[in-house]
Scaffold this motif. Structure first.
Motif, PDB file in Angstrom:
ATOM      1  N   SER A 120      -2.009  -5.219  12.316  1.00  0.00           N
ATOM      2  CA  SER A 120      -2.848  -6.558  11.780  1.00  0.00           C
ATOM      3  C   SER A 120      -2.046  -6.808  10.341  1.00  0.00           C
ATOM      4  O   SER A 120      -1.242  -6.050   9.956  1.00  0.00           O
ATOM      5  N   VAL A 121      -2.099  -8.043  10.398  1.00  0.00           N
ATOM      6  CA  VAL A 121      -1.396  -8.686   9.105  1.00  0.00           C
ATOM      7  C   VAL A 121      -1.859  -8.142   7.863  1.00  0.00           C
ATOM      8  O   VAL A 121      -1.256  -8.003   6.998  1.00  0.00           O
ATOM      9  N   ASP A 122      -3.293  -7.794   7.849  1.00  0.00           N
ATOM     10  CA  ASP A 122      -3.671  -7.007   6.757  1.00  0.00           C
ATOM     11  C   ASP A 122      -2.833  -5.729   6.368  1.00  0.00           C
ATOM     12  O   ASP A 122      -2.757  -5.388   5.031  1.00  0.00           O
ATOM     13  N   GLU A 123      -2.437  -4.908   7.362  1.00  0.00           N
ATOM     14  CA  GLU A 123      -1.599  -3.795   7.050  1.00  0.00           C
ATOM     15  C   GLU A 123      -0.109  -4.275   6.572  1.00  0.00           C
ATOM     16  O   GLU A 123       0.368  -3.350   5.727  1.00  0.00           O
ATOM     17  N   ILE A 124       0.351  -5.121   6.882  1.00  0.00           N
ATOM     18  CA  ILE A 124       1.677  -5.514   6.739  1.00  0.00           C
ATOM     19  C   ILE A 124       1.611  -6.182   5.327  1.00  0.00           C
ATOM     20  O   ILE A 124       2.649  -5.862   4.534  1.00  0.00           O
ATOM     21  N   PHE A 125       0.640  -6.936   5.000  1.00  0.00           N
ATOM     22  CA  PHE A 125       0.885  -7.688   3.583  1.00  0.00           C
ATOM     23  C   PHE A 125       0.191  -6.847   2.420  1.00  0.00           C
ATOM     24  O   PHE A 125       0.171  -7.054   1.362  1.00  0.00           O
ATOM     25  N   LYS A 126      -0.691  -5.631   2.690  1.00  0.00           N
ATOM     26  CA  LYS A 126      -1.178  -4.947   1.813  1.00  0.00           C
ATOM     27  C   LYS A 126      -0.284  -4.085   0.836  1.00  0.00           C
ATOM     28  O   LYS A 126       0.986  -3.495   1.640  1.00  0.00           O
ATOM     29  N   GLN A 127      -0.396  -3.888  -0.394  1.00  0.00           N
ATOM     30  CA  GLN A 127       0.386  -3.399  -1.345  1.00  0.00           C
ATOM     31  C   GLN A 127      -0.475  -2.452  -2.258  1.00  0.00           C
ATOM     32  O   GLN A 127      -1.343  -3.255  -2.801  1.00  0.00           O
ATOM     33  N   THR A 128      -0.113  -1.275  -2.443  1.00  0.00           N
ATOM     34  CA  THR A 128      -0.922  -0.265  -3.350  1.00  0.00           C
ATOM     35  C   THR A 128      -0.037  -0.328  -4.492  1.00  0.00           C
ATOM     36  O   THR A 128       1.024   0.333  -4.295  1.00  0.00           O
ATOM     37  N   ASN A 129      -0.692  -0.419  -5.500  1.00  0.00           N
ATOM     38  CA  ASN A 129       0.082   0.318  -7.080  1.00  0.00           C
ATOM     39  C   ASN A 129      -0.088   1.574  -6.917  1.00  0.00           C
ATOM     40  O   ASN A 129      -1.200   2.154  -7.256  1.00  0.00           O
ATOM     41  N   PRO A 130       1.152   2.166  -7.072  1.00  0.00           N
ATOM     42  CA  PRO A 130       1.059   3.676  -7.113  1.00  0.00           C
ATOM     43  C   PRO A 130       0.580   4.223  -8.363  1.00  0.00           C
ATOM     44  O   PRO A 130       0.187   5.275  -8.623  1.00  0.00           O
ATOM     45  N   MET A 131       0.638   3.529  -9.368  1.00  0.00           N
ATOM     46  CA  MET A 131       0.203   3.933 -10.900  1.00  0.00           C
ATOM     47  C   MET A 131      -1.350   3.843 -10.702  1.00  0.00           C
ATOM     48  O   MET A 131      -1.994   4.891 -11.235  1.00  0.00           O
ATOM     49  N   THR A 132      -1.811   2.767 -10.499  1.00  0.00           N
ATOM     50  CA  THR A 132      -3.324   2.749 -10.722  1.00  0.00           C
ATOM     51  C   THR A 132      -4.277   2.901  -9.114  1.00  0.00           C
ATOM     52  O   THR A 132      -5.364   3.022  -9.219  1.00  0.00           O
ATOM     53  N   GLY A 133      -3.336   2.967  -8.075  1.00  0.00           N
ATOM     54  CA  GLY A 133      -4.399   2.810  -6.845  1.00  0.00           C
ATOM     55  C   GLY A 133      -4.894   1.833  -6.428  1.00  0.00           C
ATOM     56  O   GLY A 133      -5.496   1.675  -5.052  1.00  0.00           O
ATOM     57  N   GLN A 134      -4.788   0.648  -7.154  1.00  0.00           N
ATOM     58  CA  GLN A 134      -5.383  -0.640  -6.530  1.00  0.00           C
ATOM     59  C   GLN A 134      -4.486  -1.370  -5.567  1.00  0.00           C
ATOM     60  O   GLN A 134      -3.234  -1.192  -5.731  1.00  0.00           O
ATOM     61  N   SER A 135      -5.092  -1.929  -4.796  1.00  0.00           N
ATOM     62  CA  SER A 135      -4.276  -2.507  -3.623  1.00  0.00           C
ATOM     63  C   SER A 135      -4.673  -4.035  -3.648  1.00  0.00           C
ATOM     64  O   SER A 135      -5.787  -4.586  -4.217  1.00  0.00           O
ATOM     65  N   GLY A 136      -3.721  -4.929  -3.126  1.00  0.00           N
ATOM     66  CA  GLY A 136      -3.809  -6.298  -3.118  1.00  0.00           C
ATOM     67  C   GLY A 136      -2.994  -6.628  -2.089  1.00  0.00           C
ATOM     68  O   GLY A 136      -2.269  -6.079  -1.559  1.00  0.00           O
ATOM     69  N   TYR A 137      -2.860  -8.032  -1.730  1.00  0.00           N
ATOM     70  CA  TYR A 137      -1.791  -8.503  -0.777  1.00  0.00           C
ATOM     71  C   TYR A 137      -0.900  -9.533  -1.485  1.00  0.00           C
ATOM     72  O   TYR A 137      -1.321 -10.301  -2.178  1.00  0.00           O
ATOM     73  N   LEU A 138       0.219  -9.397  -0.716  1.00  0.00           N
ATOM     74  CA  LEU A 138       1.298 -10.177  -0.927  1.00  0.00           C
ATOM     75  C   LEU A 138       1.239 -11.499  -0.243  1.00  0.00           C
ATOM     76  O   LEU A 138       0.844 -11.561   0.573  1.00  0.00           O
ATOM     77  N   PRO A 139       1.915 -12.588  -0.884  1.00  0.00           N
ATOM     78  CA  PRO A 139       1.877 -13.900  -0.284  1.00  0.00           C
ATOM     79  C   PRO A 139       2.916 -14.106   0.789  1.00  0.00           C
ATOM     80  O   PRO A 139       2.895 -14.605   1.617  1.00  0.00           O
ATOM     81  N   GLU A 140       4.046 -13.089   0.681  1.00  0.00           N
ATOM     82  CA  GLU A 140       5.264 -12.994   1.322  1.00  0.00           C
ATOM     83  C   GLU A 140       5.738 -11.801   1.769  1.00  0.00           C
ATOM     84  O   GLU A 140       5.618 -10.938   0.763  1.00  0.00           O
ATOM     85  N   VAL A 141       6.102 -11.365   2.926  1.00  0.00           N
ATOM     86  CA  VAL A 141       6.756 -10.192   3.239  1.00  0.00           C
ATOM     87  C   VAL A 141       8.059 -10.122   4.075  1.00  0.00           C
ATOM     88  O   VAL A 141       7.887 -11.122   5.201  1.00  0.00           O
ATOM     89  N   THR A 142       8.880  -9.553   4.064  1.00  0.00           N
ATOM     90  CA  THR A 142      10.131  -9.452   4.887  1.00  0.00           C
ATOM     91  C   THR A 142       9.862  -8.368   5.496  1.00  0.00           C
ATOM     92  O   THR A 142       9.862  -7.026   5.348  1.00  0.00           O
ATOM     93  N   LEU A 143       9.624  -8.451   6.851  1.00  0.00           N
ATOM     94  CA  LEU A 143       9.400  -7.205   7.924  1.00  0.00           C
ATOM     95  C   LEU A 143      10.634  -6.487   8.182  1.00  0.00           C
ATOM     96  O   LEU A 143      11.421  -7.329   8.521  1.00  0.00           O
ATOM     97  N   LEU A 144      10.569  -5.500   8.002  1.00  0.00           N
ATOM     98  CA  LEU A 144      11.891  -4.603   8.066  1.00  0.00           C
ATOM     99  C   LEU A 144      11.657  -3.875   9.567  1.00  0.00           C
ATOM    100  O   LEU A 144      10.935  -3.029   9.365  1.00  0.00           O
ATOM    101  N   VAL A 145      12.549  -4.129  10.549  1.00  0.00           N
ATOM    102  CA  VAL A 145      12.529  -3.039  11.667  1.00  0.00           C
ATOM    103  C   VAL A 145      13.698  -2.445  11.619  1.00  0.00           C
ATOM    104  O   VAL A 145      14.753  -2.868  11.481  1.00  0.00           O
ATOM    105  N   ALA A 146      13.465  -1.054  11.596  1.00  0.00           N
ATOM    106  CA  ALA A 146      14.869   0.010  11.494  1.00  0.00           C
ATOM    107  C   ALA A 146      14.932   0.648  12.754  1.00  0.00           C
ATOM    108  O   ALA A 146      13.952   1.360  13.109  1.00  0.00           O
TER     109      ALA A 146
END
Length: 168
Positions: A120-146
């Motif tokens: 889901s787009v929500d999974e890909i764009f979600k970012q969690t702050n490791p310090m606070t645990g709060q999450s938000g969404y990035l406006p752009e993401v470079t999807l990395l396939v490895a």
């Protein structure tokens, strides 16, 4: 006399054809094997990416410096996505056999040997702050396939990049 002219013409054509065929074979033997592809589809839009330049270990694990340099690269193509959509990622069967994983806003997929995965787009764009645990969404993401390394704990052997942009 006419027979001599006809046979010379056939000989020249045969020699020219033989020369063209030889040149074609030499050209083909100089070509490199095509790189594996990663395909990303959102809705009816599809991007097919070759291995990002400088991010192909030719079957061997990339060293840490190369991985670090490659992580910050951008993809050549961009797909615009909307919240709630599915992002479908596919790889060549030889890449799937080695194992592969995807990284978006944060690592979110365990290596798999399937040729296709859906997120889901929500999974890909979600970012969690490791310090606070709060999450938000990035406006752009470079999807990395490895492509995963051969042995557990080894670095990736190849990386593909595709840019995703969240529609305003």
């Amino acid at each position: 006399m006419t027979a001599a002219l006809i046979s010379r013409g056939k000989g020249r054509r045969a020699a020219a054809a033989l020369g063209a065929m030889t040149l074609g074979l030499l050209t083909l033997s100089a070509c490199q094997q095509p790189t594996s592809l990663a395909t990303v589809t959102v809705g009816s839009k599809t991007v097919t990416a070759e291995v990002t330049p400088g991010c192909d270990g030719n079957g061997k694990s990339l060293d840490q410096k190369t991985v670090k340099d490659c992580i910050s690269k951008k993809g050549a193509d961009t797909l615009t996505v909307q919240p709630g959509e599915k992002v479908r990622v596919g790889v060549d069967p030889k890449v799937a056999k080695s194992g592969w994983f995807v990284v978006g806003g944060q690592p979110f997929m365990q290596p798999t040997t399937e040729t296709y995965r859906s997120f889901s787009v929500d999974e890909i764009f979600k970012q969690t702050n490791p310090m606070t645990g709060q999450s938000g969404y990035l406006p752009e993401v470079t999807l990395l396939v490895a492509e995963a390394g051969k042995a557990q704990g080894e670095g990736p052997t190849a990386l593909w990049h595709v840019n995703l942009k969240l529609k305003d």
